[in-house]
Write an enzyme that holds these catalytic residues in place. Sequence first.
Site, short mmCIF file in Angstrom:
data_model
loop_
_atom_site.label_atom_id
_atom_site.label_comp_id
_atom_site.label_asym_id
_atom_site.label_seq_id
_atom_site.Cartn_x
_atom_site.Cartn_y
_atom_site.Cartn_z
N SER A 57 -31.39 11.83 21.70
CA SER A 57 -30.75 10.55 21.85
C SER A 57 -29.45 10.90 22.80
CB SER A 57 -30.54 9.82 20.64
OG SER A 57 -29.37 10.15 20.00
N LYS A 58 -29.18 9.56 23.49
CA LYS A 58 -27.92 9.80 24.24
C LYS A 58 -26.63 9.91 23.52
CE LYS A 58 -27.68 4.81 24.43
NZ LYS A 58 -27.78 3.56 25.41
N ARG A 59 -26.66 9.52 22.16
CA ARG A 59 -25.70 10.00 21.25
C ARG A 59 -25.52 11.33 20.88
NH1 ARG A 59 -27.48 5.18 20.53
NH2 ARG A 59 -29.09 5.73 19.41
N ASP A 60 -26.64 11.95 20.82
CA ASP A 60 -26.49 13.45 20.60
C ASP A 60 -25.71 14.27 21.69
OD1 ASP A 60 -28.23 13.34 18.30
OD2 ASP A 60 -30.12 13.45 19.69
N GLY A 61 -26.01 13.64 22.76
CA GLY A 61 -25.07 14.29 24.11
C GLY A 61 -23.55 14.34 23.75
#
Length: 511
Positions: free
Chosen positions: A266-270
């Site tokens: 997910s974008k939050r993982d980045g």
Amino acid sequence: MENINVRVRFAPSPTGGLHLGGVRTALFNYLFAKKNNGKFIVRIEDTDQTRFVAGAEAYLLNCLEWCGIVPDESTIHSGNHGPYRQSERKELYQKYAQQLIDEGKAYLAFDTPEELSEMREKFKSAENPSPQYNAALRMQMRNSLSLSDADIKQLLADKTPYVVRIKMPENETVVFTDMIRGKLSFSTALCDDKVLLKADGMPTYHLAVVADDYLMEISHAFRGEEWLPSAPVHILLWKYLFGLDKMPQWAHLPLILKPDGNGKLSKRDGERLGFPVFAMNWTDPATQHTMDGFKERGFLPQAFVNMLAMLGWNDGTDREIFSMDELIEAFSIERIHKSGAKFDYEKAKWFNHQWILRLPTDAYLTEVDEIFNKKGMPVRDIEKLKHACQLVKDRCTSLHDFYDQAFFFFKTPTNIDTASIKEKWTEHKRIFFETFLDKLTTVEWSATAMEALFKTIAADQNIKVGELMLPLRIMLVGSKFGPGVFAIAELLGKEETTKRIQTTLQLLEVI
Ligand code: GLU
């Protein structure tokens, strides 16, 4: 494939940053189209006005352009199947919704949001924790199937808002062959009566994707695996509206997983793990929060594309490095993996390093020059920058590394690690460097000539060359890193080299 007119589409919704998974979907569509002399179309799916984000469409197209995934038809590339923005196609969808209603395949539903949540509460049970609007429940709701003609007439006369829902068959098996997964079958008993047309007259994704794939004559559709549960709805719509023989061949691409393999990246993982997930920087217009892109992190588009292609595909050998043209040549659907691919940022950096080494310096000189500018160190001599890049490229995995590795060519070091020289400094060595300085005035200005001179003096004065190299490096660079020290001197030029040696010798006197 010769007889088919290959037309594929990438259909992003302009809702924010372009996730690397989206770029990979675009890439696989593109590779397939180019491999088969077909057309790659970008269709902007903006029917959900609540999720619309200003600037996102232009950003998406910029990202694709940066990657070299250039559409043949899009909102900014001309084509005969426009408009390419779904919000501009609103009128086209209504007749299909009407056709479905007329044929008893869809119906009007007047339920308010409150009534819908009431239904979810009322029918919630241990076996059915999230009740759906489906064949089992539809007759208990307020729609054109459950209400009398008089009631429906009245509701319409009162301009009561309504949506159009598909009437899913109660228990039918929908079968189709996915190009990656093979034969798949779904029971309609598990599907809800999806909304096709919203109260504002806009279609939902489900109706729009089917109508547009038909109208745009799409032959093959590659999309993310997350759309697989919607496939039965789309297939039924195809059957009802256009005939299954016209339906594109589907390919549902495996997910890109978190580095530990635990779920979709997910974008939050980045942000959590410190790597970019978007192709290019994206600033949310509402919050002004910027999320990192590969481009701004110093990635080359060639490396980014190459890395993405290898996330879920290979050519059947160990080969990992492919240019876009080579990917087009080698691409085959048969070699797309069925299971998800773990994203590995270290591997992404490895691809970037490989491409930094492979490409001519000119391919990224402008970007490196910009990085120097942004660091407040504008480069006047672009040829010198190019030469510096050539000297340090094998030490760089990101374009930003060029600054860290080469800034000393453009700025006299202010912090010189004299402590490291002092550890083994002797009067003997000082005399050596003074002699070297003296002879530098007449030596031919090349790394080879300087190295020969350096060695001759060392032999004459009976000092080991090995003991002199580190001091020379620190004098020129300021600390213990960098490419070959004589190559550094050559590029610095006579005046600057002499100056740096003199300065350090003076510092060594004082300390
Ligand atoms: N608009 C959908 C998305 O953003 C496209 C899915 C498809 O390609 O059919 O993922």
